[in-house]
Design an enzyme around this catalytic site. Sequence first.
Site, PDB file in Angstrom:
ATOM      1  CE  LYS A  17     -36.329  -5.559  -0.241  1.00  0.00           C
ATOM      2  NZ  LYS A  17     -36.021  -6.998   0.022  1.00  0.00           N
ATOM      3  NE  ARG A  92     -42.579  -7.127  -2.156  1.00  0.00           N
ATOM      4  CZ  ARG A  92     -41.824  -6.777  -1.122  1.00  0.00           C
ATOM      5  NH1 ARG A  92     -41.611  -5.523  -0.837  1.00  0.00           N
ATOM      6  NH2 ARG A  92     -41.292  -7.703  -0.379  1.00  0.00           N
TER       7      ARG A  92
END
Length: 225
Positions: A17, A92
Amino acid sequence: MAQGLRLVLFGPPGAGKGTQAQLLRDRLKITHISSGDLFRHHLGQGTPLGLRAKEYMNRGELVPDEVTIDIILDKVMSIPDDDGFILDGFPRNPNQAQELEKVLAAESRNLDKVVHIDISEPELARRIGSRYICRACQSPHTVGEGEDANAKRCDQCGGELYQREDDAPAALKKRIQVYNEETMPVLGFYRERGVLVEISGENTVDEVNKQIMAVLNACTHSEKT
Ligand code: AP5
Ligand code: MG
């Protein structure tokens, strides 16, 4: 002026990421917002937020929502509409995804794409075992077998490289468990909204980048020069 690209990079620890976010930031000239980098920055400065986050991060757990959500959403909403952003490490859990959706919707905004970069557990363990981070700018680097990490400097800014405490085996094991249990459900949230794209992270950095660019080129946004 055209609105900027609004992108989430999603994936397990070590998926790439941060690596891909940096490439996209430089190429598309949009802001990279990494919740992990932000916490590590505060930790390095010894701020109350950094000290609070540290206890969770070093155990491989999520920093509580009441600490995380406001600080990230404030950053997101401070970005002018015609600029864009890449979120890396946020949302998340489903609550974070809902709160992000709420603040964007209040400004008639939405996400263009959520790119899920997936890799296997053996590959992520291998990558994280050889990852070193720049103390100054937080760029991730791979230090290969036989290479001396102390002799290497950051290829972005020349800063010192170090290994993250939460990359130690026990914390990494917990991060993977937390990802599977708390973070994976976010994929369903974005699948339902039709913005989720899945790509394999188990290719070279350039190849993964090409795949992401192909997805983004299908959006209406063009590269800024
Ligand atoms: P965070 O910093 O976000 O960590 P993470 O999600 O576990 O992801 P990583 O940064 O470890 O991996 P990455 O996908 O960025 O991979 P990278 O590009 O570095 O979060 C850390 C902690 O902060 C959390 O555990 C939590 O405590 C807290 N936190 C953060 N956000 C939160 C939130 N929203 N809510 C609550 N708590 C939060 O690549 C890895 C390595 O592989 C590098 O060495 C790189 O050079 C190499 N590499 C990359 N791509 C490739 C490739 N294609 N081939 C070969 N090598 C590659
Ligand atoms: Mg990262």
